[in-house]
Scaffold this motif. Structure first.
Motif, PDB file in Angstrom:
ATOM      1  N   PRO A   1      11.778  19.318  39.223  1.00 26.47           N
ATOM      2  CA  PRO A   1      12.588  18.273  39.558  1.00 26.47           C
ATOM      3  C   PRO A   1      12.615  17.141  39.614  1.00 26.47           C
ATOM      4  CG  PRO A   1      12.315  19.980  41.734  1.00 26.47           C
ATOM      5  CD  PRO A   1      11.809  20.325  40.443  1.00 26.47           C
ATOM      6  N   ALA A   2      11.750  16.567  39.578  1.00 25.77           N
ATOM      7  CA  ALA A   2      11.165  15.151  39.635  1.00 25.77           C
ATOM      8  C   ALA A   2      10.875  14.414  38.560  1.00 25.77           C
ATOM      9  CB  ALA A   2       9.929  14.975  40.094  1.00 25.77           C
ATOM     10  N   SER A   3      11.462  15.558  37.121  1.00 23.67           N
ATOM     11  CA  SER A   3      10.971  15.137  35.850  1.00 23.67           C
ATOM     12  C   SER A   3      12.572  14.313  35.587  1.00 23.67           C
ATOM     13  CB  SER A   3      10.192  15.545  35.342  1.00 23.67           C
ATOM     14  OG  SER A   3      10.690  16.752  35.132  1.00 23.67           O
ATOM     15  N   ARG A   4      13.701  15.133  36.018  1.00 24.99           N
ATOM     16  CA  ARG A   4      15.011  14.681  35.444  1.00 24.99           C
ATOM     17  C   ARG A   4      14.985  13.666  35.659  1.00 24.99           C
ATOM     18  NH1 ARG A   4      19.038  18.492  39.305  1.00 24.99           N
ATOM     19  NH2 ARG A   4      17.677  20.525  38.829  1.00 24.99           N
TER      20      ARG A   4
ATOM     21  N   PHE B   1      11.196  12.534  28.635  1.00 23.60           N
ATOM     22  CA  PHE B   1      10.628  13.093  29.812  1.00 23.60           C
ATOM     23  C   PHE B   1       8.755  13.402  29.566  1.00 23.60           C
ATOM     24  CE2 PHE B   1      14.852  14.610  29.191  1.00 23.60           C
ATOM     25  CZ  PHE B   1      15.428  13.755  29.942  1.00 23.60           C
ATOM     26  N   SER B   2       8.258  11.938  29.263  1.00 22.04           N
ATOM     27  CA  SER B   2       6.922  12.358  29.511  1.00 22.04           C
ATOM     28  C   SER B   2       6.262  12.927  28.165  1.00 22.04           C
ATOM     29  CB  SER B   2       6.312  12.216  30.638  1.00 22.04           C
ATOM     30  OG  SER B   2       7.465  11.857  31.934  1.00 22.04           O
ATOM     31  N   LEU B   3       6.734  13.271  26.990  1.00 15.67           N
ATOM     32  CA  LEU B   3       5.917  13.564  26.147  1.00 15.67           C
ATOM     33  C   LEU B   3       5.681  12.976  24.744  1.00 15.67           C
ATOM     34  CD1 LEU B   3       8.893  16.699  25.200  1.00 15.67           C
ATOM     35  CD2 LEU B   3       6.188  16.757  26.157  1.00 15.67           C
ATOM     36  N   PRO B   4       4.572  12.962  23.982  1.00 15.23           N
ATOM     37  CA  PRO B   4       4.163  12.193  23.088  1.00 15.23           C
ATOM     38  C   PRO B   4       5.515  12.248  22.486  1.00 15.23           C
ATOM     39  CG  PRO B   4       2.655  12.957  23.781  1.00 15.23           C
ATOM     40  CD  PRO B   4       3.996  14.374  24.751  1.00 15.23           C
ATOM     41  N   ALA B   5       6.042  10.589  21.618  1.00  8.56           N
ATOM     42  CA  ALA B   5       6.774  11.229  20.571  1.00  8.56           C
ATOM     43  C   ALA B   5       8.115  11.756  19.537  1.00  8.56           C
ATOM     44  CB  ALA B   5       7.354   9.804  20.093  1.00  8.56           C
ATOM     45  N   ASN B   6       6.109  12.233  18.814  1.00 11.49           N
ATOM     46  CA  ASN B   6       5.827  13.840  18.204  1.00 11.49           C
ATOM     47  C   ASN B   6       4.952  15.336  18.454  1.00 11.49           C
ATOM     48  OD1 ASN B   6       7.633  12.209  15.950  1.00 11.49           O
ATOM     49  ND2 ASN B   6       5.837  11.005  16.339  1.00 11.49           N
TER      50      ASN B   6
ATOM     51  N   ASP C   1      18.031   4.948  28.928  1.00 16.12           N
ATOM     52  CA  ASP C   1      19.320   5.268  28.501  1.00 16.12           C
ATOM     53  C   ASP C   1      19.140   6.716  28.703  1.00 16.12           C
ATOM     54  OD1 ASP C   1      20.075   2.445  29.569  1.00 16.12           O
ATOM     55  OD2 ASP C   1      20.020   2.057  27.415  1.00 16.12           O
ATOM     56  N   ILE C   2      18.910   7.626  28.592  1.00 19.77           N
ATOM     57  CA  ILE C   2      18.916   8.757  28.421  1.00 19.77           C
ATOM     58  C   ILE C   2      18.339   9.253  29.615  1.00 19.77           C
ATOM     59  CG2 ILE C   2      17.728  10.802  27.625  1.00 19.77           C
ATOM     60  CD1 ILE C   2      17.125   9.088  25.358  1.00 19.77           C
ATOM     61  N   GLU C   3      19.501  10.650  29.805  1.00 16.06           N
ATOM     62  CA  GLU C   3      19.643  11.393  31.199  1.00 16.06           C
ATOM     63  C   GLU C   3      19.903  13.140  30.997  1.00 16.06           C
ATOM     64  OE1 GLU C   3      18.518  10.351  34.211  1.00 16.06           O
ATOM     65  OE2 GLU C   3      19.252   7.749  33.867  1.00 16.06           O
ATOM     66  N   LEU C   4      18.773  13.506  31.909  1.00  9.10           N
ATOM     67  CA  LEU C   4      19.224  14.961  31.519  1.00  9.10           C
ATOM     68  C   LEU C   4      20.825  15.654  32.096  1.00  9.10           C
ATOM     69  CD1 LEU C   4      17.779  17.847  31.262  1.00  9.10           C
ATOM     70  CD2 LEU C   4      16.987  17.916  33.359  1.00  9.10           C
ATOM     71  N   SER C   5      21.437  15.141  32.486  1.00 12.87           N
ATOM     72  CA  SER C   5      22.136  15.694  32.650  1.00 12.87           C
ATOM     73  C   SER C   5      23.806  15.206  31.973  1.00 12.87           C
ATOM     74  CB  SER C   5      23.327  14.784  34.609  1.00 12.87           C
ATOM     75  OG  SER C   5      22.866  13.290  34.218  1.00 12.87           O
ATOM     76  N   ASP C   6      23.023  13.838  30.954  1.00 11.51           N
ATOM     77  CA  ASP C   6      24.114  13.870  29.887  1.00 11.51           C
ATOM     78  C   ASP C   6      24.179  15.259  29.097  1.00 11.51           C
ATOM     79  OD1 ASP C   6      25.431  12.055  31.746  1.00 11.51           O
ATOM     80  OD2 ASP C   6      23.783  10.290  30.684  1.00 11.51           O
ATOM     81  N   ILE C   7      22.307  14.878  29.027  1.00 15.22           N
ATOM     82  CA  ILE C   7      22.622  15.780  27.273  1.00 15.22           C
ATOM     83  C   ILE C   7      22.675  17.532  28.274  1.00 15.22           C
ATOM     84  CG2 ILE C   7      20.505  17.130  26.414  1.00 15.22           C
ATOM     85  CD1 ILE C   7      18.160  14.169  26.720  1.00 15.22           C
ATOM     86  N   ALA C   8      22.954  18.079  29.171  1.00 19.22           N
ATOM     87  CA  ALA C   8      22.722  19.177  29.521  1.00 19.22           C
ATOM     88  C   ALA C   8      25.054  19.578  29.375  1.00 19.22           C
ATOM     89  CB  ALA C   8      22.595  20.279  30.920  1.00 19.22           C
ATOM     90  N   HIS C   9      25.555  18.240  29.687  1.00 13.12           N
ATOM     91  CA  HIS C   9      27.046  18.877  29.226  1.00 13.12           C
ATOM     92  C   HIS C   9      26.952  18.122  28.261  1.00 13.12           C
ATOM     93  CE1 HIS C   9      30.611  16.479  31.501  1.00 13.12           C
ATOM     94  NE2 HIS C   9      30.593  16.249  29.757  1.00 13.12           N
TER      95      HIS C   9
END
Length: 204
Positions: free
Chosen positions: A201-204, A121-126, A27-35
């Motif tokens: 851009p593919a990871s957005r 965004f494909s990172l380890p949580a911590n 439920d997390i989108e880059l566009s929402d974060i940036a906005h």
């Protein structure tokens, strides 16, 4: 009649419904974060300039400071730095003294959301302890520079609160641009551009 549970989700402009108590990476989108981050003001808006100094711009400044101080600060570390305040796109930027007064529950919610953002965004949580330390140092340096350049602090007072920067502003490329408050649309676009430079851009 049974009481209904209070709503704990927020509808985002992307159409996602983000559960703030149990956030899903889906439920997390880059566009929402940036906005959101481009519209959240640092220092509760108590800064000089024609525009608020946004959390989006602060995040970019922290990423550049960390990279300038650490030659081996790689792509994933840069992404952690860019996203270090990402929960504030829904939680707002609460100043540190107030966070301390609010206690641990706020921090738990913030960390849970940050972990979900990292996974999205494909990172380890911590991140590793070293990356956390590097980002924290850059965050403190950013706070010093913002305090002195934007928030009306004298350098001596800022040093007491945030420490002495190990990197002089004139040693950092594009510092003047990074510290001058951007309009909302510019902060939004630059946040996404920096994300894409790191991840593609593919990871957005």
């Amino acid at each position: 009649m049974a009481k209904t549970q209070p709503r704990a989700w927020q509808r985002m402009l992307s159409g996602r419904r983000l559960d703030l108590l149990d956030p899903s990476p889906l439920d997390i989108e880059l566009s929402d974060i940036a906005h959101g981050l481009a519209r959240v003001a640092r220092w509760n808006g108590q800064t000089n300039g024609d525009y608020a100094f946004s959390v989006a711009q602060h995040s970019i400044l922290v990423m550049h400071l960390a990279a300038a101080a650490n030659p081996k600060f790689d792509g994933s570390a840069r992404l952690y730095a860019l996203l270090h305040d990402a929960p504030e796109y829904v939680m707002g930027d609460i100043i540190s003294p107030l966070k301390a007064a609010m206690g641990g529950e706020y921090k738990q919610l913030e960390n849970r959301l940050l972990g979900a953002i990292h996974v999205r965004f494909s990172l380890p949580a911590n991140p590793t302890a070293q990356v956390v330390k590097q980002i924290k140092k850059a965050d403190q340096q950013a706070a010093y520079f913002e305090a002195v350049n934007l928030a009306g602090f004298e350098p001596a007072e800022a040093r007491k609160l945030f420490g002495e920067p190990s990197l002089a502003s004139f040693d950092m490329p594009d510092f003047e641009s990074l510290i001058r408050p951007w309009p909302i649309h510019v902060a939004h676009e630059k946040f996404i551009a920096n994300f894409s430079d790191i991840s593609g851009p593919a990871s957005r």
